[in-house]
Design a protein around this motif. Structure first.
Motif, PDB file in Angstrom:
ATOM      1  N   GLY A 193      35.255  34.144  32.761  1.00 14.89           N
ATOM      2  CA  GLY A 193      35.091  32.741  32.215  1.00 14.89           C
ATOM      3  C   GLY A 193      35.105  31.765  33.127  1.00 14.89           C
ATOM      4  O   GLY A 193      35.004  30.425  32.689  1.00 14.89           O
ATOM      5  N   GLY A 194      35.208  31.915  34.547  1.00 14.36           N
ATOM      6  CA  GLY A 194      35.003  30.665  35.343  1.00 14.36           C
ATOM      7  C   GLY A 194      36.086  29.966  35.930  1.00 14.36           C
ATOM      8  O   GLY A 194      36.033  28.981  36.448  1.00 14.36           O
ATOM      9  N   GLN A 195      37.385  30.432  35.283  1.00 15.86           N
ATOM     10  CA  GLN A 195      38.393  29.581  35.598  1.00 15.86           C
ATOM     11  C   GLN A 195      38.845  29.920  37.056  1.00 15.86           C
ATOM     12  O   GLN A 195      39.619  29.046  37.666  1.00 15.86           O
ATOM     13  CB  GLN A 195      39.834  29.996  34.706  1.00 15.86           C
ATOM     14  CG  GLN A 195      39.684  29.406  33.427  1.00 15.86           C
ATOM     15  CD  GLN A 195      38.753  30.328  32.415  1.00 15.86           C
ATOM     16  OE1 GLN A 195      38.537  31.427  32.528  1.00 15.86           O
ATOM     17  NE2 GLN A 195      38.398  29.635  31.140  1.00 15.86           N
ATOM     18  N   VAL A 196      38.601  30.891  37.533  1.00 17.91           N
ATOM     19  CA  VAL A 196      38.698  31.227  39.175  1.00 17.91           C
ATOM     20  C   VAL A 196      37.307  31.509  39.739  1.00 17.91           C
ATOM     21  O   VAL A 196      36.518  31.706  39.147  1.00 17.91           O
ATOM     22  CB  VAL A 196      39.851  32.432  39.410  1.00 17.91           C
ATOM     23  CG1 VAL A 196      41.349  31.870  39.171  1.00 17.91           C
ATOM     24  CG2 VAL A 196      39.429  33.574  38.683  1.00 17.91           C
ATOM     25  N   ASP A 197      37.219  31.595  41.139  1.00 18.49           N
ATOM     26  CA  ASP A 197      35.905  31.742  41.419  1.00 18.49           C
ATOM     27  C   ASP A 197      35.662  33.081  42.220  1.00 18.49           C
ATOM     28  O   ASP A 197      34.737  33.558  42.128  1.00 18.49           O
ATOM     29  CB  ASP A 197      35.759  30.869  42.863  1.00 18.49           C
ATOM     30  CG  ASP A 197      36.006  29.290  42.421  1.00 18.49           C
ATOM     31  OD1 ASP A 197      35.372  28.872  41.493  1.00 18.49           O
ATOM     32  OD2 ASP A 197      37.095  28.541  42.720  1.00 18.49           O
ATOM     33  N   MET A 198      36.645  33.603  42.613  1.00 21.03           N
ATOM     34  CA  MET A 198      36.330  34.896  43.572  1.00 21.03           C
ATOM     35  C   MET A 198      37.651  35.934  43.365  1.00 21.03           C
ATOM     36  O   MET A 198      38.467  35.721  42.946  1.00 21.03           O
ATOM     37  CB  MET A 198      36.319  34.470  45.004  1.00 21.03           C
ATOM     38  CG  MET A 198      34.998  34.218  45.518  1.00 21.03           C
ATOM     39  SD  MET A 198      35.135  34.165  47.277  1.00 21.03           S
ATOM     40  CE  MET A 198      35.329  35.812  48.043  1.00 21.03           C
ATOM     41  N   MET A 199      37.177  37.285  43.678  1.00 23.18           N
ATOM     42  CA  MET A 199      38.135  38.417  43.633  1.00 23.18           C
ATOM     43  C   MET A 199      37.709  39.605  44.390  1.00 23.18           C
ATOM     44  O   MET A 199      36.392  39.529  44.496  1.00 23.18           O
ATOM     45  CB  MET A 199      38.485  38.771  42.121  1.00 23.18           C
ATOM     46  CG  MET A 199      39.568  39.780  42.184  1.00 23.18           C
ATOM     47  SD  MET A 199      40.525  39.702  40.667  1.00 23.18           S
ATOM     48  CE  MET A 199      39.362  40.337  39.442  1.00 23.18           C
TER      49      MET A 199
END
Ligand code: ASP
Length: 325
Positions: A193-199
């Motif tokens: 959803g784009g609430q965080v950038d990376m994982m």
């Protein structure tokens, strides 16, 4: 021969106990997962539960006890009755929590019985679909330019995604903003959803999202590429200019300390059968996992491996200055 009442009583108890263990398992066995449902550990445990049903001739269920980077669920199994009916499916966090947490209510390796390693696999570095980068060199530049403006999602201190992210930050000498979740299933929802950038996520959960084009992929963390057709063109981080970068995530099966040897033997036999089950192997390979077929399916070797991983990661964690109270 003089036979005391006491020795007869003890012999009677021993017979009764072995009869009980001979019937093991006569009720469902629960595999406890210390992370959220739908994440990589949960997927592995559900596949294993299915593969254990036949050799145990019993229902095998999966339960989730989440929080504190997985340590809440591990503590729950350490305190569970040592009867073989509550087992733990856990990954590398088993070996890293002792170095990361100053207060841990259980001890590794002492508080557990080791039943065998299940699988291992690299993780992959992924971003939200809208990240303004398309290859690892661009990702590196983005990280260098944006630094802590970039949010790195993970499943809590000591989780696989946290350790992998830690390694990445220390290798790149860049700090990102850490966003902990109760597992990478909810983290993945927010990444998509784009609430965080990376994982930095395990193949088991990342492969379906990469194949569905829901996230972007930039590299894998092992010395070999992820062994699935859709990722064969994705280089390892070592190939992309981070020589020696190597994070492999493994899962193992554990019982509480003091579980009777006869029960442990039955569980290990069932695990070996499950790890040879062609359906199980096929399911795991499809999501990039290698099922263990070496000596680490032996309890003693599994324990030795965990101890070696504890030493290896304690150094990484100490160098990174990470810990939790
Ligand atoms: N194994 C965790 C989960 O299943 C994720 C992690 O350790 O990073 O959510």
């Amino acid at each position: 021969m003089k036979v005391s009442i006491k020795s007869l009583f003890i012999a009677g108890l021993a017979c009764a106990a072995s009869a009980v263990w001979a019937e093991f398992p006569d009720k469902p066995v629960v595999l406890l997962v210390p992370y959220a449902a739908g994440g990589p550990s949960d997927k592995i445990a559900r596949d294993l539960a299915e593969a254990l049903r036949k050799p145990l001739n019993q229902t095998v269920l999966v339960d989730n006890a989440v929080g504190a980077g997985g340590t809440i669920g591990v503590a729950k199994v350490a305190r569970a009755p040592a009867d073989g009916y509550t087992l733990l499916v856990h990954h590398i966090g088993m070996a890293t929590a002792p170095a990361l947490y100053r207060k841990l209510s259980y001890k590794v390796p002492e508080d557990f019985e080791y039943l065998g390693l299940i699988n291992e696999a690299p993780s992959v570095v992924i971003t939200k679909p809208t990240a303004p980068v398309n290859n690892f060199a661009e990702l590196r530049k983005w990280i260098a330019d944006q630094g802590t403006k970039i949010n790195l999602a993970h499943a809590g201190l000591g989780s696989a995604s946290h350790l992998c992210g830690l390694m990445l930050q220390s290798t790149l000498k860049q700090n990102l903003t850490s966003v902990p979740y109760k597992g990478t299933a909810p983290a993945m929802t927010d990444l998509i959803g784009g609430q965080v950038d990376m994982m930095c996520e395990q193949a088991a959960n990342a492969v379906p999202q990469i194949e569905g084009k829901k996230v972007k992929v930039f590299g894998s963390t092992g010395l070999q590429r992820v062994n699935v057709p859709s990722l064969k063109d994705v280089p390892t981080l070592a190939e992309s200019g981070l020589p020696g970068f190597n994070v492999q995530i493994w899962h193992g099966l554990y019982a509480p300390k003091g579980t009777p040897p006869a029960v442990l033997a039955k569980l290990n036999t069932a695990l070996r059968a499950a790890l040879k089950d062609p359906d199980f192997i096929k399911r795991e390979e499809a999501i990039g996992l290698s099922v263990i077929s070496d000596k680490r399916i032996e309890p003693a070797e599994h324990r030795k491996f965990v101890e070696a991983e504890m030493v290896r990661w304690a150094k990484v964690i100490k160098d990174a200055g990470e810990y939790a109270d």
